[in-house]
Design a protein around this motif. Sequence first.
Motif, PDB file in Angstrom:
ATOM      1  N   GLN A 123       0.867  -1.178   0.000  1.00  0.00           N
ATOM      2  CA  GLN A 123       0.000   0.000   0.000  1.00  0.00           C
ATOM      3  C   GLN A 123       0.905   1.231   0.000  1.00  0.00           C
ATOM      4  N   VAL A 124       0.776   2.110  -0.977  1.00  0.00           N
ATOM      5  CA  VAL A 124       1.694   3.242  -1.105  1.00  0.00           C
ATOM      6  C   VAL A 124       1.581   4.171   0.107  1.00  0.00           C
ATOM      7  N   TYR A 125       0.400   4.263   0.680  1.00  0.00           N
ATOM      8  CA  TYR A 125       0.201   5.039   1.909  1.00  0.00           C
ATOM      9  C   TYR A 125       1.183   4.601   2.992  1.00  0.00           C
ATOM     10  N   ALA A 126       1.355   3.307   3.169  1.00  0.00           N
ATOM     11  CA  ALA A 126       2.285   2.804   4.187  1.00  0.00           C
ATOM     12  C   ALA A 126       3.727   3.095   3.812  1.00  0.00           C
ATOM     13  N   GLN A 127       4.055   3.041   2.521  1.00  0.00           N
ATOM     14  CA  GLN A 127       5.426   3.354   2.097  1.00  0.00           C
ATOM     15  C   GLN A 127       5.747   4.818   2.394  1.00  0.00           C
ATOM     16  N   ALA A 128       4.756   5.688   2.220  1.00  0.00           N
ATOM     17  CA  ALA A 128       4.966   7.107   2.518  1.00  0.00           C
ATOM     18  C   ALA A 128       5.310   7.305   3.989  1.00  0.00           C
TER      19      ALA A 128
ATOM     20  N   ALA B  81      12.043   5.811  -1.727  1.00  0.00           N
ATOM     21  CA  ALA B  81      11.539   6.840  -2.629  1.00  0.00           C
ATOM     22  C   ALA B  81      11.839   6.489  -4.085  1.00  0.00           C
ATOM     23  N   ARG B  82      13.035   6.015  -4.347  1.00  0.00           N
ATOM     24  CA  ARG B  82      13.387   5.635  -5.729  1.00  0.00           C
ATOM     25  C   ARG B  82      12.533   4.451  -6.202  1.00  0.00           C
ATOM     26  N   LEU B  83      12.255   3.529  -5.305  1.00  0.00           N
ATOM     27  CA  LEU B  83      11.401   2.393  -5.652  1.00  0.00           C
ATOM     28  C   LEU B  83       9.995   2.865  -6.009  1.00  0.00           C
ATOM     29  N   LEU B  84       9.449   3.788  -5.246  1.00  0.00           N
ATOM     30  CA  LEU B  84       8.107   4.303  -5.528  1.00  0.00           C
ATOM     31  C   LEU B  84       8.073   5.068  -6.846  1.00  0.00           C
ATOM     32  N   GLU B  85       9.123   5.820  -7.133  1.00  0.00           N
ATOM     33  CA  GLU B  85       9.162   6.538  -8.411  1.00  0.00           C
ATOM     34  C   GLU B  85       9.176   5.555  -9.578  1.00  0.00           C
ATOM     35  N   GLU B  86       9.799   4.405  -9.375  1.00  0.00           N
ATOM     36  CA  GLU B  86       9.874   3.395 -10.435  1.00  0.00           C
ATOM     37  C   GLU B  86       8.603   2.574 -10.533  1.00  0.00           C
ATOM     38  N   ARG B  87       8.040   2.176  -9.388  1.00  0.00           N
ATOM     39  CA  ARG B  87       6.947   1.204  -9.376  1.00  0.00           C
ATOM     40  C   ARG B  87       5.555   1.814  -9.244  1.00  0.00           C
ATOM     41  N   ALA B  88       5.442   2.876  -8.455  1.00  0.00           N
ATOM     42  CA  ALA B  88       4.114   3.381  -8.097  1.00  0.00           C
ATOM     43  C   ALA B  88       3.674   4.590  -8.907  1.00  0.00           C
ATOM     44  N   TRP B  89       4.596   5.331  -9.485  1.00  0.00           N
ATOM     45  CA  TRP B  89       4.227   6.500 -10.275  1.00  0.00           C
ATOM     46  C   TRP B  89       3.607   6.063 -11.599  1.00  0.00           C
ATOM     47  N   ASP B  90       2.456   6.628 -11.939  1.00  0.00           N
ATOM     48  CA  ASP B  90       1.759   6.341 -13.182  1.00  0.00           C
ATOM     49  C   ASP B  90       2.450   7.118 -14.308  1.00  0.00           C
ATOM     50  N   GLN B  91       3.240   6.415 -15.109  1.00  0.00           N
ATOM     51  CA  GLN B  91       4.045   7.075 -16.136  1.00  0.00           C
ATOM     52  C   GLN B  91       3.189   7.729 -17.217  1.00  0.00           C
ATOM     53  N   GLY B  92       1.993   7.205 -17.445  1.00  0.00           N
ATOM     54  CA  GLY B  92       1.150   7.765 -18.492  1.00  0.00           C
ATOM     55  C   GLY B  92       0.287   8.917 -18.035  1.00  0.00           C
ATOM     56  N   GLN B  93      -0.360   8.775 -16.874  1.00  0.00           N
ATOM     57  CA  GLN B  93      -1.345   9.761 -16.419  1.00  0.00           C
ATOM     58  C   GLN B  93      -0.823  10.629 -15.263  1.00  0.00           C
ATOM     59  N   GLY B  94       0.280  10.248 -14.664  1.00  0.00           N
ATOM     60  CA  GLY B  94       0.789  10.989 -13.512  1.00  0.00           C
ATOM     61  C   GLY B  94       0.104  10.575 -12.225  1.00  0.00           C
TER      62      GLY B  94
ATOM     63  N   THR C  50      -5.780   8.467  -4.729  1.00  0.00           N
ATOM     64  CA  THR C  50      -6.500   9.101  -3.632  1.00  0.00           C
ATOM     65  C   THR C  50      -5.748  10.304  -3.090  1.00  0.00           C
ATOM     66  N   MET C  51      -6.518  11.244  -2.580  1.00  0.00           N
ATOM     67  CA  MET C  51      -5.944  12.399  -1.906  1.00  0.00           C
ATOM     68  C   MET C  51      -5.113  11.975  -0.709  1.00  0.00           C
ATOM     69  N   ASN C  52      -5.609  11.024   0.070  1.00  0.00           N
ATOM     70  CA  ASN C  52      -4.969  10.648   1.324  1.00  0.00           C
ATOM     71  C   ASN C  52      -3.542  10.160   1.096  1.00  0.00           C
ATOM     72  N   THR C  53      -3.373   9.276   0.139  1.00  0.00           N
ATOM     73  CA  THR C  53      -2.030   8.771  -0.157  1.00  0.00           C
ATOM     74  C   THR C  53      -1.140   9.872  -0.712  1.00  0.00           C
ATOM     75  N   HIS C  54      -1.654  10.703  -1.591  1.00  0.00           N
ATOM     76  CA  HIS C  54      -0.841  11.786  -2.145  1.00  0.00           C
ATOM     77  C   HIS C  54      -0.471  12.814  -1.083  1.00  0.00           C
ATOM     78  N   LEU C  55      -1.357  13.059  -0.130  1.00  0.00           N
ATOM     79  CA  LEU C  55      -1.033  13.995   0.957  1.00  0.00           C
ATOM     80  C   LEU C  55       0.161  13.479   1.761  1.00  0.00           C
ATOM     81  N   HIS C  56       0.177  12.187   2.021  1.00  0.00           N
ATOM     82  CA  HIS C  56       1.275  11.655   2.833  1.00  0.00           C
ATOM     83  C   HIS C  56       2.536  11.422   2.019  1.00  0.00           C
ATOM     84  N   MET C  57       2.407  11.314   0.703  1.00  0.00           N
ATOM     85  CA  MET C  57       3.594  11.364  -0.139  1.00  0.00           C
ATOM     86  C   MET C  57       4.180  12.780  -0.119  1.00  0.00           C
ATOM     87  N   LEU C  58       3.332  13.793  -0.144  1.00  0.00           N
ATOM     88  CA  LEU C  58       3.797  15.176  -0.012  1.00  0.00           C
ATOM     89  C   LEU C  58       4.552  15.367   1.302  1.00  0.00           C
TER      90      LEU C  58
END
Length: 399
Positions: free
Chosen positions: A114-119, A145-158, A186-194
């Motif tokens: 769960q990306v939320y937990a990785q954040a 962080a590098r793993l999330l940029e590789e695996r979790a970031w949506d390369q097409g839609q952002g 989700t907002m929640n996961t992106h907020l905690h990535m921020l």
Amino acid sequence: MTPTSDLRQADFERGLDAIAAWWLEHGLDPATGGAHGEIAEDNAVRADAERGAVLETRALWFFSALARARPSECARAAARRLYRYVTETFVDAEHGGLVWSVAADGTWTRDRKQVYAQAFAIYAFCACAAAFDDVEARDRALALARLLEERAWDQGQGGYLEAFARDWSPVEDMRLSARDLNAPKTMNTHLHMLEAYTSLHALVGDDFSRRCLTRIFDLFLERFVRPRGAHVSLFYSADWRDLCADESYGHDIETSWLLCEAAGTLGDADRKVEARAAALTLAEAALDALDGAGGLVYERHADARGLVAERHWWPQAEALVGFYNAHQLSGEARYAEAAARVWHFIRTQHIDEERGEWLWLARADAPKSGPYKAGFWKGPYHNGRAMMEMIRRLEGAPA
């Protein structure tokens, strides 16, 4: 008397000490070094409770931040034990990242990513690295962080996709919890990535951390703040169709000050202006979600369920900081007054003076009560951070 006269640094210091004391006595498991999976309102430990990555990394963040802000051997030792527990129990050495949950004996129960937990893991590792000048913790934060940029970031839609299988392959059910929509973004996961990348850039300050923080800051404004202005958008499809018109008042006010923290860490004048404008708009709207007793109500559904007027502990903690942040930004007394009202509500409705820690729901919400005093979703993060933030700001730190 001015509104700020009801916000005394000594009171927040006592509040922080009380939270730390409760967690040291009741919240931490001396046998494993981690946090107990669940503790009831009467402080009874449920020994067999599942333990989640979110609780354990939040506890690690708290004791690491505490060891840096108010150094003590107890805080330092707790942070060190939690770091070992998190890294030895939750980290997936084969595929990277942290698994979602384990049994009390450390056996993995849910190995999804769960990306939320990785954040929260990045956030905690950064706090540990800053507290102890720990190169290993710093490197773990950067590697994740590098793993999330590789695996979790949506390369097409952002944006960051919400969840994956253990090996980072797609999953159908991406929900963070049973109450959430099954939405890919989700907002929640992106907020905690921020939040995580703000800490990472403050710690590392290199080109990679700046790119990560700049991208999530801009994305968060574009996708989650600007569409509605006064309230953050909560759930999106992969191609950024808004899936939900609900309003989450705790997330609104939490966003308001975390945006300012991110812009300040970037040191970008234009983004500071953007963050200030967004923060004041969000804080202004959140004033309307304060009830007559000074508590921030939980949320409003766009459907027939309507307003959920319960007062949960974490929106109060975020409102305390968010309204005071708005006061610092604007100089307007009404925001300081709102923060003082929330603080009075917390002291009378949430703090358990007799048995320690904060209650999940306000006493006035009875006969409803929370599921536990500490557990899968409730650690010393929102309330402990609020105490530290108020101390820091009353000592003269800017918004």
